[in-house]
Design a protein around this motif. Structure first.
Motif, PDB file in Angstrom:
ATOM      1  N   TYR A   1       0.838  -1.197   0.000  1.00  0.00           N
ATOM      2  CA  TYR A   1       0.000   0.000   0.000  1.00  0.00           C
ATOM      3  C   TYR A   1       0.872   1.246   0.000  1.00  0.00           C
ATOM      4  N   SER A   2       0.380   2.293  -0.642  1.00  0.00           N
ATOM      5  CA  SER A   2       1.138   3.529  -0.724  1.00  0.00           C
ATOM      6  C   SER A   2       0.420   4.631   0.047  1.00  0.00           C
ATOM      7  N   LEU A   3       0.903   5.873  -0.102  1.00  0.00           N
ATOM      8  CA  LEU A   3       0.390   7.003   0.669  1.00  0.00           C
ATOM      9  C   LEU A   3      -0.273   8.032  -0.235  1.00  0.00           C
ATOM     10  N   SER A   4      -1.454   8.456   0.141  1.00  0.00           N
ATOM     11  CA  SER A   4      -2.105   9.559  -0.561  1.00  0.00           C
ATOM     12  C   SER A   4      -1.573  10.878   0.006  1.00  0.00           C
ATOM     13  N   PRO A   5      -1.788  12.008  -0.687  1.00  0.00           N
ATOM     14  CA  PRO A   5      -1.241  13.277  -0.207  1.00  0.00           C
ATOM     15  C   PRO A   5      -1.644  13.630   1.224  1.00  0.00           C
ATOM     16  N   MET A   6      -2.833  13.208   1.659  1.00  0.00           N
ATOM     17  CA  MET A   6      -3.284  13.544   3.008  1.00  0.00           C
ATOM     18  C   MET A   6      -3.255  12.343   3.944  1.00  0.00           C
ATOM     19  N   GLY A   7      -2.727  11.222   3.464  1.00  0.00           N
ATOM     20  CA  GLY A   7      -2.669  10.052   4.327  1.00  0.00           C
ATOM     21  C   GLY A   7      -4.035   9.677   4.859  1.00  0.00           C
ATOM     22  N   LEU A   8      -4.096   9.426   6.157  1.00  0.00           N
ATOM     23  CA  LEU A   8      -5.362   9.102   6.810  1.00  0.00           C
ATOM     24  C   LEU A   8      -5.959  10.318   7.520  1.00  0.00           C
ATOM     25  N   SER A   9      -5.367  11.500   7.313  1.00  0.00           N
ATOM     26  CA  SER A   9      -5.800  12.684   8.055  1.00  0.00           C
ATOM     27  C   SER A   9      -6.959  13.420   7.391  1.00  0.00           C
ATOM     28  N   GLY A  10      -7.348  13.021   6.188  1.00  0.00           N
ATOM     29  CA  GLY A  10      -8.460  13.689   5.518  1.00  0.00           C
ATOM     30  C   GLY A  10      -8.884  12.926   4.287  1.00  0.00           C
TER      31      GLY A  10
ATOM     32  N   SER B   1      -3.855   7.119  -8.810  1.00  0.00           N
ATOM     33  CA  SER B   1      -3.876   5.658  -8.755  1.00  0.00           C
ATOM     34  C   SER B   1      -4.589   5.203  -7.490  1.00  0.00           C
ATOM     35  N   ALA B   2      -5.332   4.109  -7.597  1.00  0.00           N
ATOM     36  CA  ALA B   2      -6.025   3.545  -6.444  1.00  0.00           C
ATOM     37  C   ALA B   2      -5.692   2.062  -6.332  1.00  0.00           C
ATOM     38  N   LEU B   3      -6.628   1.272  -5.853  1.00  0.00           N
ATOM     39  CA  LEU B   3      -6.347  -0.144  -5.623  1.00  0.00           C
ATOM     40  C   LEU B   3      -6.066  -0.883  -6.924  1.00  0.00           C
ATOM     41  N   SER B   4      -6.811  -0.570  -7.978  1.00  0.00           N
ATOM     42  CA  SER B   4      -6.676  -1.304  -9.233  1.00  0.00           C
ATOM     43  C   SER B   4      -5.406  -0.954 -10.000  1.00  0.00           C
ATOM     44  N   GLY B   5      -4.864   0.243  -9.774  1.00  0.00           N
ATOM     45  CA  GLY B   5      -3.705   0.679 -10.539  1.00  0.00           C
ATOM     46  C   GLY B   5      -4.058   1.331 -11.853  1.00  0.00           C
ATOM     47  N   SER B   6      -5.351   1.448 -12.140  1.00  0.00           N
ATOM     48  CA  SER B   6      -5.800   2.109 -13.359  1.00  0.00           C
ATOM     49  C   SER B   6      -5.872   3.617 -13.139  1.00  0.00           C
ATOM     50  N   GLU B   7      -6.037   4.373 -14.238  1.00  0.00           N
ATOM     51  CA  GLU B   7      -6.140   5.827 -14.129  1.00  0.00           C
ATOM     52  C   GLU B   7      -7.457   6.205 -13.469  1.00  0.00           C
ATOM     53  N   GLU B   8      -7.362   6.943 -12.347  1.00  0.00           N
ATOM     54  CA  GLU B   8      -8.546   7.362 -11.598  1.00  0.00           C
ATOM     55  C   GLU B   8      -8.793   8.864 -11.703  1.00  0.00           C
ATOM     56  N   THR B   9      -8.024   9.567 -12.533  1.00  0.00           N
ATOM     57  CA  THR B   9      -8.216  11.000 -12.684  1.00  0.00           C
ATOM     58  C   THR B   9      -9.599  11.278 -13.274  1.00  0.00           C
ATOM     59  N   PRO B  10     -10.353  12.250 -12.735  1.00  0.00           N
ATOM     60  CA  PRO B  10     -11.667  12.566 -13.300  1.00  0.00           C
ATOM     61  C   PRO B  10     -11.571  12.888 -14.789  1.00  0.00           C
ATOM     62  N   VAL B  11     -12.600  12.553 -15.529  1.00  0.00           N
ATOM     63  CA  VAL B  11     -12.564  12.718 -16.986  1.00  0.00           C
ATOM     64  C   VAL B  11     -12.459  14.176 -17.406  1.00  0.00           C
ATOM     65  N   TRP B  12     -12.860  15.105 -16.543  1.00  0.00           N
ATOM     66  CA  TRP B  12     -12.781  16.516 -16.919  1.00  0.00           C
ATOM     67  C   TRP B  12     -11.357  17.070 -16.803  1.00  0.00           C
ATOM     68  N   ALA B  13     -10.467  16.290 -16.212  1.00  0.00           N
ATOM     69  CA  ALA B  13      -9.071  16.730 -16.066  1.00  0.00           C
ATOM     70  C   ALA B  13      -8.199  15.961 -17.045  1.00  0.00           C
ATOM     71  N   LEU B  14      -7.291  16.645 -17.701  1.00  0.00           N
ATOM     72  CA  LEU B  14      -6.388  16.011 -18.652  1.00  0.00           C
ATOM     73  C   LEU B  14      -5.006  15.775 -18.043  1.00  0.00           C
ATOM     74  N   THR B  15      -4.946  15.831 -16.718  1.00  0.00           N
ATOM     75  CA  THR B  15      -3.659  15.668 -16.041  1.00  0.00           C
ATOM     76  C   THR B  15      -3.006  14.337 -16.379  1.00  0.00           C
ATOM     77  N   GLY B  16      -3.790  13.264 -16.336  1.00  0.00           N
ATOM     78  CA  GLY B  16      -3.235  11.937 -16.570  1.00  0.00           C
ATOM     79  C   GLY B  16      -2.530  11.777 -17.902  1.00  0.00           C
ATOM     80  N   PRO B  17      -3.201  12.074 -19.020  1.00  0.00           N
ATOM     81  CA  PRO B  17      -2.577  11.849 -20.331  1.00  0.00           C
ATOM     82  C   PRO B  17      -1.368  12.733 -20.621  1.00  0.00           C
ATOM     83  N   PHE B  18      -1.323  13.941 -20.034  1.00  0.00           N
ATOM     84  CA  PHE B  18      -0.283  14.892 -20.420  1.00  0.00           C
ATOM     85  C   PHE B  18       0.854  15.034 -19.407  1.00  0.00           C
ATOM     86  N   GLU B  19       0.631  14.665 -18.166  1.00  0.00           N
ATOM     87  CA  GLU B  19       1.678  14.790 -17.139  1.00  0.00           C
ATOM     88  C   GLU B  19       2.451  13.480 -17.042  1.00  0.00           C
TER      89      GLU B  19
END
Length: 225
Positions: free
Chosen positions: A92-101, A160-178
């Protein structure tokens, strides 16, 4: 439960709870009850002693700042949060806010490998290894993501979440370009080897992932002859 006390008498009440999810167990309710019963049989004194012992072992590695009490507290608070949210021997990895939010939906970003991984690597390499294990276990999904975008190698998702697939919302293009997130992960893998010099790990996990990272980098940034 009813407890009767006479004037001047005292009592101690210990509340023990366990939380499991379907991510770890097929029957999380039953497992939660089993763990709670186990904790009850262990007894609060033994549980507390083991808890303190585990934390004492973590704090054997520390960052000391002399002459700046406020900065020292800030560093200790940051380390406390890192130590609280990661476990040795997991994937398991760490999200930006961990378990604090609940911000960022608990997803894993490049922030982990760039900002959260390095101090754990230096202070507690086994804890840092679990963060890399999360990426390694999802290498096939990253390769599928790269192929879907016309690339070779691996392309790790922006969110990224449990599946390892792209979880970025469809309205954001962060995934494909970053694309730098894949490089961030590659750097973290190489840093782990630099610190631990674990050649077996490099052969079994480090190199297989770094090879796929290099494949994608060569496609995005062609190497001139």
């Amino acid at each position: 439960m009813d407890i009767k006390l006479n004037k001047g008498e005292q009592t101690t009440i210990t509340v023990i709870a366990s939380i499991c999810s379907t991510a770890q167990y097929e029957d999380p309710e039953n497992e939660s009850k089993r763990l709670t019963l186990f904790a009850m049989l262990e007894g609060s004194a033994r549980l507390e002693a083991n808890h303190k012992k585990a934390w004492a072992e973590l704090w054997e590695s520390d960052i000391i700042i002399e002459g700046d009490e406020l900065s020292q507290k800030d560093i200790r608070f940051a380390l406390y949060n890192l130590y609280s949210f990661v476990r040795e021997g997991t994937d398991y990895s760490l999200s930006p806010m961990g378990l604090s939010g609940s911000g960022y939906n608990g997803h894993i970003f490049w922030d982990c490998e760039t900002w959260m991984f390095p101090p754990l690597l230096v202070l507690h390499p086994p804890l840092a290894a679990s963060l890399l294990e999360y990426r390694f276990k999802r290498l096939n999904e990253a390769k599928q993501n790269a192929a879907a975008h016309g690339y070779k190698g691996a392309m790790f998702p922006w969110e990224s979440a449990l599946s390892g697939s792209e979880e970025t919302p469809v309205w954001a293009l962060t995934g494909p370009f970053e694309h730098h997130i894949t490089a961030d992960i590659g750097i973290a893998f190489w840093q782990y080897y630099q610190v631990t010099q674990d050649k077996k790990w490099l052969e079994e996990k480090g190199y297989p992932l770094l090879k796929e990272v290099a494949e994608e980098a060569a496609r995005i940034i062609p190497v001139k002859d």
